[in-house]
Design a protein around this motif. Sequence first.
Motif, PDB file in Angstrom:
ATOM      1  N   GLN A   1      -7.279   5.622   1.592  1.00 48.07           N
ATOM      2  CA  GLN A   1      -6.077   4.802   1.543  1.00 48.07           C
ATOM      3  C   GLN A   1      -5.713   4.331   2.946  1.00 48.07           C
ATOM      4  O   GLN A   1      -6.203   4.873   3.947  1.00 48.07           O
ATOM      5  CB  GLN A   1      -4.901   5.620   0.961  1.00 48.07           C
ATOM      6  CG  GLN A   1      -5.168   6.211  -0.409  1.00 48.07           C
ATOM      7  CD  GLN A   1      -5.313   5.141  -1.476  1.00 48.07           C
ATOM      8  OE1 GLN A   1      -4.683   4.089  -1.394  1.00 48.07           O
ATOM      9  NE2 GLN A   1      -6.166   5.399  -2.465  1.00 48.07           N
ATOM     10  N   PRO A   2      -4.848   3.323   3.047  1.00 47.17           N
ATOM     11  CA  PRO A   2      -4.331   2.961   4.372  1.00 47.17           C
ATOM     12  C   PRO A   2      -3.508   4.109   4.943  1.00 47.17           C
ATOM     13  O   PRO A   2      -3.099   5.020   4.223  1.00 47.17           O
ATOM     14  CB  PRO A   2      -3.448   1.741   4.075  1.00 47.17           C
ATOM     15  CG  PRO A   2      -3.883   1.250   2.738  1.00 47.17           C
ATOM     16  CD  PRO A   2      -4.349   2.448   1.974  1.00 47.17           C
ATOM     17  N   GLY A   3      -3.274   4.071   6.237  1.00 41.70           N
ATOM     18  CA  GLY A   3      -2.469   5.107   6.856  1.00 41.70           C
ATOM     19  C   GLY A   3      -3.310   6.257   7.363  1.00 41.70           C
ATOM     20  O   GLY A   3      -4.518   6.115   7.601  1.00 41.70           O
ATOM     21  N   LEU A   4      -2.669   7.421   7.505  1.00 46.33           N
ATOM     22  CA  LEU A   4      -3.327   8.602   8.061  1.00 46.33           C
ATOM     23  C   LEU A   4      -3.921   9.443   6.941  1.00 46.33           C
ATOM     24  O   LEU A   4      -3.209   9.997   6.110  1.00 46.33           O
ATOM     25  CB  LEU A   4      -2.331   9.427   8.879  1.00 46.33           C
ATOM     26  CG  LEU A   4      -2.881  10.682   9.551  1.00 46.33           C
ATOM     27  CD1 LEU A   4      -4.022  10.332  10.499  1.00 46.33           C
ATOM     28  CD2 LEU A   4      -1.776  11.433  10.296  1.00 46.33           C
TER      29      LEU A   4
ATOM     30  N   VAL B   1      -6.524   5.587   9.627  1.00 45.42           N
ATOM     31  CA  VAL B   1      -7.090   6.633  10.465  1.00 45.42           C
ATOM     32  C   VAL B   1      -7.568   7.757   9.561  1.00 45.42           C
ATOM     33  O   VAL B   1      -6.859   8.175   8.642  1.00 45.42           O
ATOM     34  CB  VAL B   1      -6.057   7.179  11.478  1.00 45.42           C
ATOM     35  CG1 VAL B   1      -6.600   8.421  12.185  1.00 45.42           C
ATOM     36  CG2 VAL B   1      -5.702   6.117  12.499  1.00 45.42           C
ATOM     37  N   LEU B   2      -8.793   8.225   9.805  1.00 45.12           N
ATOM     38  CA  LEU B   2      -9.316   9.422   9.154  1.00 45.12           C
ATOM     39  C   LEU B   2      -9.428  10.498  10.218  1.00 45.12           C
ATOM     40  O   LEU B   2     -10.023  10.248  11.281  1.00 45.12           O
ATOM     41  CB  LEU B   2     -10.691   9.168   8.545  1.00 45.12           C
ATOM     42  CG  LEU B   2     -10.771   8.580   7.128  1.00 45.12           C
ATOM     43  CD1 LEU B   2     -10.176   7.181   7.077  1.00 45.12           C
ATOM     44  CD2 LEU B   2     -12.219   8.545   6.652  1.00 45.12           C
ATOM     45  N   VAL B   3      -8.861  11.683   9.962  1.00 44.51           N
ATOM     46  CA  VAL B   3      -8.929  12.746  10.939  1.00 44.51           C
ATOM     47  C   VAL B   3      -9.425  14.024  10.269  1.00 44.51           C
ATOM     48  O   VAL B   3      -8.944  14.422   9.206  1.00 44.51           O
ATOM     49  CB  VAL B   3      -7.554  12.983  11.617  1.00 44.51           C
ATOM     50  CG1 VAL B   3      -6.467  13.302  10.624  1.00 44.51           C
ATOM     51  CG2 VAL B   3      -7.656  14.079  12.674  1.00 44.51           C
ATOM     52  N   VAL B   4     -10.441  14.623  10.876  1.00 43.66           N
ATOM     53  CA  VAL B   4     -10.928  15.939  10.466  1.00 43.66           C
ATOM     54  C   VAL B   4     -10.197  16.944  11.345  1.00 43.66           C
ATOM     55  O   VAL B   4     -10.289  16.877  12.581  1.00 43.66           O
ATOM     56  CB  VAL B   4     -12.450  16.047  10.658  1.00 43.66           C
ATOM     57  CG1 VAL B   4     -12.929  17.449  10.321  1.00 43.66           C
ATOM     58  CG2 VAL B   4     -13.167  15.024   9.792  1.00 43.66           C
ATOM     59  N   THR B   5      -9.459  17.870  10.740  1.00 42.59           N
ATOM     60  CA  THR B   5      -8.573  18.718  11.529  1.00 42.59           C
ATOM     61  C   THR B   5      -8.552  20.155  11.021  1.00 42.59           C
ATOM     62  O   THR B   5      -8.749  20.408   9.822  1.00 42.59           O
ATOM     63  CB  THR B   5      -7.148  18.147  11.539  1.00 42.59           C
ATOM     64  OG1 THR B   5      -6.294  18.983  12.326  1.00 42.59           O
ATOM     65  CG2 THR B   5      -6.579  18.048  10.136  1.00 42.59           C
ATOM     66  N   HIS B   6      -8.290  21.071  11.936  1.00 43.36           N
ATOM     67  CA  HIS B   6      -8.016  22.477  11.608  1.00 43.36           C
ATOM     68  C   HIS B   6      -6.574  22.817  11.935  1.00 43.36           C
ATOM     69  O   HIS B   6      -6.183  23.979  11.854  1.00 43.36           O
ATOM     70  CB  HIS B   6      -8.952  23.394  12.409  1.00 43.36           C
ATOM     71  CG  HIS B   6     -10.368  23.379  11.920  1.00 43.36           C
ATOM     72  ND1 HIS B   6     -10.764  23.988  10.752  1.00 43.36           N
ATOM     73  CD2 HIS B   6     -11.483  22.813  12.440  1.00 43.36           C
ATOM     74  CE1 HIS B   6     -12.069  23.823  10.573  1.00 43.36           C
ATOM     75  NE2 HIS B   6     -12.522  23.095  11.585  1.00 43.36           N
ATOM     76  N   SER B   7      -5.796  21.821  12.301  1.00 36.97           N
ATOM     77  CA  SER B   7      -4.410  22.052  12.717  1.00 36.97           C
ATOM     78  C   SER B   7      -3.464  21.823  11.543  1.00 36.97           C
ATOM     79  O   SER B   7      -3.439  20.725  10.971  1.00 36.97           O
ATOM     80  CB  SER B   7      -4.048  21.107  13.871  1.00 36.97           C
ATOM     81  OG  SER B   7      -2.661  21.112  14.097  1.00 36.97           O
ATOM     82  N   PRO B   8      -2.656  22.833  11.148  1.00 36.00           N
ATOM     83  CA  PRO B   8      -1.704  22.623  10.052  1.00 36.00           C
ATOM     84  C   PRO B   8      -0.649  21.576  10.390  1.00 36.00           C
ATOM     85  O   PRO B   8      -0.184  20.846   9.519  1.00 36.00           O
ATOM     86  CB  PRO B   8      -1.082  24.014   9.854  1.00 36.00           C
ATOM     87  CG  PRO B   8      -1.317  24.733  11.140  1.00 36.00           C
ATOM     88  CD  PRO B   8      -2.605  24.219  11.670  1.00 36.00           C
ATOM     89  N   GLN B   9      -0.289  21.491  11.680  1.00 33.45           N
ATOM     90  CA  GLN B   9       0.714  20.497  12.064  1.00 33.45           C
ATOM     91  C   GLN B   9       0.186  19.079  11.837  1.00 33.45           C
ATOM     92  O   GLN B   9       0.906  18.203  11.355  1.00 33.45           O
ATOM     93  CB  GLN B   9       1.106  20.695  13.539  1.00 33.45           C
ATOM     94  CG  GLN B   9       1.892  21.955  13.828  1.00 33.45           C
ATOM     95  CD  GLN B   9       0.976  23.136  14.103  1.00 33.45           C
ATOM     96  OE1 GLN B   9      -0.248  23.048  13.910  1.00 33.45           O
ATOM     97  NE2 GLN B   9       1.561  24.248  14.528  1.00 33.45           N
TER      98      GLN B   9
END
Length: 549
Positions: A21-24, A482-490
């Motif tokens: 989708q668009p966005g984060l 934006v696609l972000v692969v993250t381990h951060s809950p924030q």
Amino acid sequence: MLRGLDISDMLIIDRLELNFQPGLNVLTGETGAGKSILLDSLGFVLGWRGRADLVRQGAAQGEVTAWFDLTPEHPARAVLEEAGLPVNDELILRRINTADGRKTAWVNDRRCSGEVLRALSETLVELHGQHDDRGLLNPRGHRSILDAFGAMDGARAKVRAAWSEMARTRKAQATALKAQEEIRAEEEFLRYAVAELDKLNPEEGEEAELDGKRRMMQSAEKIRADVVNAYEAMGQSGAEAQLADAFRWLDGAAARADGTLEEPMAALNRSMIELDSAMEGVVTAIEAMSFDAHELEDTEERLFAIRGLARKHDVQPDELAGFADRLRAKLGALDAGEAEQAKLNAEVKAAEAAYATAATALSDARKKAATKLDKAVSGELAPLKMERAVFATQITAEAEGPEGRDAVSFTVATNPGAPAGPLNKIASGGELSRFLLALKVCLTQGQSGLTLIFDEIDRGVGGATADAVGRRLGAIAEGGQVLVVTHSPQVAALGAHHWRVEKSVTKGMTTTNVVPLNMDERVDEVARMVAGDTITDAAREAARALLGA
């Protein structure tokens, strides 16, 4: 933007279809769940060079399909048009990798090369991470990044045009100088050859004419004797007298012949007229055949001179006149060379001055843009808990070229008093992620059309800093994707769309799956990221607070 990704038989993915989708968009999951496999698969369909063993074990081939929405002004359209591929509002990329390593790609159902895929990918997707050597960490691209930030397309175009003109005039100058040197090396020969040709002054067709004349004169004595004999046979002691006698006899008998002799007499009269004409032509021929020995000698001397000069210069006799003109032109160029060289020198000097002016203007614009960029990045570093770090764009002189004469590099100093150095050598993992993020926030303002992917850009940060990272990612995603692969809950909690990457084992076969999460599922996933394997009520409460649920 990227709307979907369909993956079949790639590494540990059996079959997976994702709709973005668009966005984060955030992707989370335990370490080793397969998040990097998604990026490997996306890179494969985009033509990026990556790992070779992508096909799932036991499968004949792996396949990835990605589809994108294109805005009317999207730069991918120009790439498609140049490659002769169909241009639509939807762009579909499909690529197959067989078990033996053969790769085949299609764009909008048309076969294409990996080169075209990579050209398209540069307009579609941008990947950032701690090990990204294709983007912000590559010093070779820093000048282009600064120019894009400073909107210097016009100034760069002027420099490229001035560079092309300077290169053209320098080439013309060098070519003319080389030609002058070559002509000067044979000047003595040219002047002697032209003088020799001018003295002889051969004309086109003259050799054949002289040869014919010589042949005629050589056989003229025998020919003339035969012609004189023929003239005498036709003259007063020959045919002419006999025809005249015959006409008198007929004329005397005509009065008694009742008109029967009129026609023969008319014919005889015509014969006498034709005979007279023939005799005149023979007289002309006899006069033409009249020559003396000196004339034959002169003719042979000139004929042999023309043929000898033709052999000397390896041309045909009829080409001597044109050859002489070409030699005169060379001498003319030599004589006029100093004036022409002076003119070319002036053109080069003017082109160099124009380039210097354009390059100086571009350098000045880059310095202003660098100051603006440094200030903008510094403003982004403070919320990322790096208020004491210094980001500086260094501009140094380099050899002139079509892009100007500036080398650009992004440098950082992480602590006051510490020496500045290259971005990818000074900053630690967590610091590097934040530098990249701050820089990207500044660079993406006003841009659209690209899908930005951040691979664990938040590694090494947590708490308020991780929250600041997430908010910066959200700011970049506004109006884009934006696609972000993250381990951060924030960071995960700030996503507009959330997927969990999970790995499972069925009948001894390991597979990866990606699941879109609703709000309750997001609470559990963020709680897992907060607490670890055991999700507590406190972790869920913390997750709800982060999600605002």
